[in-house]
Scaffold this motif. Sequence first.
Motif, PDB file in Angstrom:
ATOM      1  N   MET A 110       0.842  -1.202   0.000  1.00 57.07           N
ATOM      2  CA  MET A 110       0.000   0.000   0.000  1.00 57.07           C
ATOM      3  C   MET A 110       0.877   1.252   0.000  1.00 57.07           C
ATOM      4  O   MET A 110       1.797   1.360   0.807  1.00 57.07           O
ATOM      5  N   SER A 111       0.660   2.131  -0.929  1.00 52.67           N
ATOM      6  CA  SER A 111       1.528   3.308  -0.999  1.00 52.67           C
ATOM      7  C   SER A 111       1.183   4.298   0.104  1.00 52.67           C
ATOM      8  O   SER A 111       0.091   4.279   0.671  1.00 52.67           O
ATOM      9  N   ASP A 112       2.169   5.162   0.382  1.00 53.30           N
ATOM     10  CA  ASP A 112       1.968   6.184   1.414  1.00 53.30           C
ATOM     11  C   ASP A 112       0.800   7.099   1.079  1.00 53.30           C
ATOM     12  O   ASP A 112       0.006   7.473   1.933  1.00 53.30           O
ATOM     13  N   ALA A 113       0.718   7.464  -0.218  1.00 52.81           N
ATOM     14  CA  ALA A 113      -0.344   8.385  -0.628  1.00 52.81           C
ATOM     15  C   ALA A 113      -1.715   7.803  -0.331  1.00 52.81           C
ATOM     16  O   ALA A 113      -2.598   8.475   0.208  1.00 52.81           O
ATOM     17  N   LYS A 114      -1.867   6.472  -0.650  1.00 51.96           N
ATOM     18  CA  LYS A 114      -3.164   5.830  -0.410  1.00 51.96           C
ATOM     19  C   LYS A 114      -3.463   5.735   1.084  1.00 51.96           C
ATOM     20  O   LYS A 114      -4.589   5.902   1.525  1.00 51.96           O
ATOM     21  N   GLU A 115      -2.380   5.433   1.851  1.00 49.87           N
ATOM     22  CA  GLU A 115      -2.555   5.309   3.302  1.00 49.87           C
ATOM     23  C   GLU A 115      -3.098   6.612   3.893  1.00 49.87           C
ATOM     24  O   GLU A 115      -4.026   6.621   4.678  1.00 49.87           O
ATOM     25  N   ILE A 116      -2.483   7.715   3.461  1.00 45.55           N
ATOM     26  CA  ILE A 116      -2.906   9.026   3.960  1.00 45.55           C
ATOM     27  C   ILE A 116      -4.328   9.316   3.532  1.00 45.55           C
ATOM     28  O   ILE A 116      -5.150   9.801   4.293  1.00 45.55           O
ATOM     29  N   SER A 117      -4.632   8.986   2.302  1.00 44.88           N
ATOM     30  CA  SER A 117      -5.970   9.234   1.791  1.00 44.88           C
ATOM     31  C   SER A 117      -7.008   8.442   2.576  1.00 44.88           C
ATOM     32  O   SER A 117      -8.069   8.947   2.906  1.00 44.88           O
ATOM     33  N   ARG A 118      -6.652   7.206   2.908  1.00 42.09           N
ATOM     34  CA  ARG A 118      -7.579   6.363   3.671  1.00 42.09           C
ATOM     35  C   ARG A 118      -7.809   6.954   5.057  1.00 42.09           C
ATOM     36  O   ARG A 118      -8.918   7.029   5.555  1.00 42.09           O
ATOM     37  N   ARG A 119      -6.713   7.416   5.671  1.00 41.90           N
ATOM     38  CA  ARG A 119      -6.824   8.029   6.991  1.00 41.90           C
ATOM     39  C   ARG A 119      -7.706   9.266   6.944  1.00 41.90           C
ATOM     40  O   ARG A 119      -8.524   9.517   7.820  1.00 41.90           O
ATOM     41  N   LYS A 120      -7.477  10.034   5.896  1.00 44.60           N
ATOM     42  CA  LYS A 120      -8.272  11.255   5.745  1.00 44.60           C
ATOM     43  C   LYS A 120      -9.752  10.910   5.672  1.00 44.60           C
ATOM     44  O   LYS A 120     -10.593  11.539   6.318  1.00 44.60           O
ATOM     45  N   LEU A 121     -10.030   9.895   4.840  1.00 41.32           N
ATOM     46  CA  LEU A 121     -11.423   9.487   4.654  1.00 41.32           C
ATOM     47  C   LEU A 121     -12.037   9.042   5.980  1.00 41.32           C
ATOM     48  O   LEU A 121     -13.136   9.460   6.350  1.00 41.32           O
ATOM     49  N   LEU A 122     -11.278   8.183   6.689  1.00 39.65           N
ATOM     50  CA  LEU A 122     -11.787   7.701   7.980  1.00 39.65           C
ATOM     51  C   LEU A 122     -12.002   8.851   8.954  1.00 39.65           C
ATOM     52  O   LEU A 122     -12.999   8.910   9.685  1.00 39.65           O
ATOM     53  N   ASN A 123     -11.050   9.752   8.933  1.00 41.04           N
ATOM     54  CA  ASN A 123     -11.133  10.923   9.800  1.00 41.04           C
ATOM     55  C   ASN A 123     -12.388  11.721   9.500  1.00 41.04           C
ATOM     56  O   ASN A 123     -13.169  12.076  10.400  1.00 41.04           O
ATOM     57  N   GLN A 124     -12.614  11.978   8.211  1.00 45.16           N
ATOM     58  CA  GLN A 124     -13.757  12.796   7.830  1.00 45.16           C
ATOM     59  C   GLN A 124     -15.077  12.080   8.095  1.00 45.16           C
ATOM     60  O   GLN A 124     -16.042  12.684   8.559  1.00 45.16           O
ATOM     61  N   ILE A 125     -15.094  10.781   7.807  1.00 43.36           N
ATOM     62  CA  ILE A 125     -16.325  10.021   8.058  1.00 43.36           C
ATOM     63  C   ILE A 125     -16.645  10.019   9.552  1.00 43.36           C
ATOM     64  O   ILE A 125     -17.792  10.210   9.968  1.00 43.36           O
ATOM     65  N   SER A 126     -15.598   9.836  10.373  1.00 45.28           N
ATOM     66  CA  SER A 126     -15.822   9.791  11.819  1.00 45.28           C
ATOM     67  C   SER A 126     -16.354  11.122  12.328  1.00 45.28           C
ATOM     68  O   SER A 126     -17.325  11.181  13.088  1.00 45.28           O
ATOM     69  N   ILE A 127     -15.695  12.192  11.903  1.00 46.81           N
ATOM     70  CA  ILE A 127     -16.126  13.517  12.373  1.00 46.81           C
ATOM     71  C   ILE A 127     -17.542  13.821  11.886  1.00 46.81           C
ATOM     72  O   ILE A 127     -18.396  14.289  12.643  1.00 46.81           O
ATOM     73  N   ALA A 128     -17.795  13.517  10.608  1.00 43.02           N
ATOM     74  CA  ALA A 128     -19.124  13.786  10.059  1.00 43.02           C
ATOM     75  C   ALA A 128     -20.181  12.945  10.774  1.00 43.02           C
ATOM     76  O   ALA A 128     -21.276  13.437  11.087  1.00 43.02           O
ATOM     77  N   GLY A 129     -19.839  11.688  11.040  1.00 44.31           N
ATOM     78  CA  GLY A 129     -20.799  10.805  11.716  1.00 44.31           C
ATOM     79  C   GLY A 129     -21.145  11.301  13.104  1.00 44.31           C
ATOM     80  O   GLY A 129     -22.320  11.390  13.477  1.00 44.31           O
ATOM     81  N   VAL A 130     -20.098  11.646  13.863  1.00 46.61           N
ATOM     82  CA  VAL A 130     -20.337  12.153  15.222  1.00 46.61           C
ATOM     83  C   VAL A 130     -21.121  13.462  15.163  1.00 46.61           C
ATOM     84  O   VAL A 130     -22.042  13.701  15.950  1.00 46.61           O
ATOM     85  N   GLY A 131     -20.748  14.309  14.193  1.00 44.05           N
ATOM     86  CA  GLY A 131     -21.449  15.591  14.048  1.00 44.05           C
ATOM     87  C   GLY A 131     -22.923  15.396  13.744  1.00 44.05           C
ATOM     88  O   GLY A 131     -23.785  16.032  14.358  1.00 44.05           O
ATOM     89  N   MET A 132     -23.194  14.492  12.812  1.00 41.93           N
ATOM     90  CA  MET A 132     -24.595  14.252  12.440  1.00 41.93           C
ATOM     91  C   MET A 132     -25.375  13.668  13.613  1.00 41.93           C
ATOM     92  O   MET A 132     -26.516  14.056  13.879  1.00 41.93           O
ATOM     93  N   ALA A 133     -24.736  12.733  14.306  1.00 41.65           N
ATOM     94  CA  ALA A 133     -25.408  12.124  15.456  1.00 41.65           C
ATOM     95  C   ALA A 133     -25.724  13.185  16.511  1.00 41.65           C
ATOM     96  O   ALA A 133     -26.804  13.194  17.104  1.00 41.65           O
ATOM     97  N   THR A 134     -24.768  14.108  16.708  1.00 42.60           N
ATOM     98  CA  THR A 134     -24.987  15.175  17.689  1.00 42.60           C
ATOM     99  C   THR A 134     -26.187  16.028  17.289  1.00 42.60           C
ATOM    100  O   THR A 134     -27.032  16.371  18.119  1.00 42.60           O
ATOM    101  N   VAL A 135     -26.232  16.352  16.010  1.00 42.99           N
ATOM    102  CA  VAL A 135     -27.343  17.188  15.528  1.00 42.99           C
ATOM    103  C   VAL A 135     -28.669  16.445  15.694  1.00 42.99           C
ATOM    104  O   VAL A 135     -29.657  16.999  16.187  1.00 42.99           O
ATOM    105  N   VAL A 136     -28.665  15.176  15.289  1.00 39.64           N
ATOM    106  CA  VAL A 136     -29.910  14.393  15.351  1.00 39.64           C
ATOM    107  C   VAL A 136     -30.412  14.287  16.796  1.00 39.64           C
ATOM    108  O   VAL A 136     -31.594  14.453  17.069  1.00 39.64           O
ATOM    109  N   VAL A 137     -29.483  14.045  17.713  1.00 37.41           N
ATOM    110  CA  VAL A 137     -29.884  13.921  19.120  1.00 37.41           C
ATOM    111  C   VAL A 137     -30.277  15.286  19.684  1.00 37.41           C
ATOM    112  O   VAL A 137     -31.179  15.392  20.511  1.00 37.41           O
ATOM    113  N   SER A 138     -29.598  16.331  19.205  1.00 39.84           N
ATOM    114  CA  SER A 138     -29.850  17.664  19.756  1.00 39.84           C
ATOM    115  C   SER A 138     -31.221  18.209  19.367  1.00 39.84           C
ATOM    116  O   SER A 138     -31.836  18.939  20.142  1.00 39.84           O
ATOM    117  N   VAL A 139     -31.674  17.861  18.181  1.00 38.51           N
ATOM    118  CA  VAL A 139     -32.936  18.442  17.704  1.00 38.51           C
ATOM    119  C   VAL A 139     -34.096  18.196  18.679  1.00 38.51           C
ATOM    120  O   VAL A 139     -34.744  19.146  19.123  1.00 38.51           O
TER     121      VAL A 139
END
Lengths: 538, 164
Positions: free
Chosen positions: B1-30
């Motif tokens: 696995m190349s470094d570029a792909k590794e970083i990209s995967r991390r980025k994706l996971l990072n963004q999905i995690s943050i977005a997921g937690v954010g959405m869950a917070t909004v859904v619960v907050s409403v």
Amino acid sequence: MADERNQDKNRDRSQEATPDTRPADRPPAPKTSVPADAEVPGGVIVGVEIPPEAPPTVSEEVHPSNAFTRAGLAAFDWLDFRLGIRSTFVPILVHKSPKVNWWYVFGSATLIAFVMQVVTGVALAFTYVPAPDNAYQSIAWITDDATLGSVVRGIHYWGATAMVLLVFIHMCQVFAFGSFKFPRELNWLSGIVLLLLTISLAFTGQLLRWDQDAYWAVYVMAEQVARVPFIGNWLMQIIIAGETVGGNTLTRFYATHVFLLPAATFALIGIHLYLVIKHGISELPVPGKPVDPKTYGEEYEELLEEEGEPFWPDSAWKDVIAALAIGALVLALAIWPGPKHLGEVAEPTLLQTSPRPDWYFLSLFALLALMPPGLEDTLIILGPVLIGLVLILVPFFAGTGERHWRRRPWALGIIACTVVALAVLTYLGDQASWSPDLTPKPLSADVIARADAAGLSRGSTIFQENACINCHRIGDSGGTKGPDLTTVGDRLTQEQLVWRILNGGNGMPAYGETLSTNDVDQVVQFLLQQKQEREEAP
Amino acid sequence: MSDAKEISRRKLLNQISIAGVGMATVVVSVPIVAYLLSPFIKGEKRVWQDVGAVSDFEINKTVQVNLQDPSPLPWAGETALTSAWLRRGTSGFIAFSVHCTHLGCPVNWNQGGQLFLCPCHGGVFTANGDPAGGPPQRPLQRHHVRVNGDRVEIKPVPLRVKVV
């Protein structure tokens, strides 16, 4: 790779299955944290020395012969290995701190007061009913019938007083000693938020008594909030849970007082303490030794090296003594005179009442009565904003330079002016001389008899029935909102009295349209009779 | 696995995690925020309330009348009631709010002096509700009042503050 993971799991399980107090493969303590010579602000914990390797267990050090002691120490070692008590907490507790004096005890004393509030608050919550139809009765029951309930409520009441006073003294001390300066600006800012939280706790707490003072205090607060431009009415409705103070209001304040504010206070105390540990306790200020961000960290480390002492117990013993003294004082006050007397139960239809806030808000109560009416809206809205802004900006405008109060006389001046102003306003608020007496004592028999003898009984009747006595005093009867009229006959002429009664002024309403000419004449003659040296009655 | 792909995967996971937690917070907050704002969102129904027969009130007298709170709750107890000052003049009725326009304390009526007195900061109002002394700058708030047949009815207005 998968095999390696399984092996790791199996190893973990085997360790869990045989909980040895000191595993054979005990790893060295994590080299976490910080080099002992960490500099401010780059270091994590100033003065904390974390051993590079795991120290021997207590069992290894002590070699107890007694089986019970051995078991106890083994249990401690088991916990220590998992919690890191000796590797993490003990170094923090015994970290080197500068030698300080008794002025430094107020921060920890405030913390102790807060802990007392939490403990007694939880105890009170076991019985308190946060509903308008039972809140007052439940507090009355706690006070009068529950075993030592009066003492518990008393500790909570006087603990609140202690907390408000201590947080204020602590803030003054930090300001006077220049402890808010680099690198402790955030300590100051988190302290400001804690001050705000303490005041909010005090305010919401007094409402939970749900007596007349509490009920009307909500309206007074709501009226002030409602003056915020554009969103004022909306904000007010959010706070009182509707358009009037009712069933939802008390529960809202209860949830705020027992959940939201304490949770926020716990969080802020955590941040505040973390910052105290991170930057170290501020050393005693020395005249002529200004704070220079470029050299401060190095100088502080040198100071610790030269004359630092372990925080526990060398410095902390003063905190312990102060905490014990505060606790003893609060307990004594809780026993005598005891908690604040409950007023009349909150009843919106009972209008013959004179609501008063708890002592910590008497200064604000006075300020609201004495400020020029034309500036009221501006001051109510901008006043707190400006005070908050000034407090926030203090460490940014005065974050370096001299710390010692002798080189900062203006700092002592600000503290002195603030203390005097608060004390005077609190006294004035307690006296509330601007308020009419709604249930005044009738005129004395002596005054009435003299009026009757002079054929002025109509005058004395008008004085009592037409609200004059609510604001004016004759002898020991009447209010203090207006001038004392006990000797008004010596001071004013008939013409002056007539003019004043017909036209009013200085807060007095005009009676020109309310009283007939004859009534005015009667009351004026009655007032002219009030003299220091009175003629002998015929 | 190349470094570029590794970083990209991390980025994706990072963004999905943050977005997921954010959405869950909004859904619960409403629902939580809506629940907390419920009294404000639902509003309060203000209705005409009978306070007595016309003949119960003397001309040129001001008396206290009690009203039902606009949003009474089963546990409100005494706070389910509120009050108003009702004055019968020669030309009709005026209903005043009991709250001083300075800071909301309860004003008291003094029949002899024909004045409303506030016990908190010394506000004074005339029989018509106009400020006559002390800090208040605005007249007492008036509730809606009408005569329905031979009955007097009041529709209370909510507490309002206008910045002078």
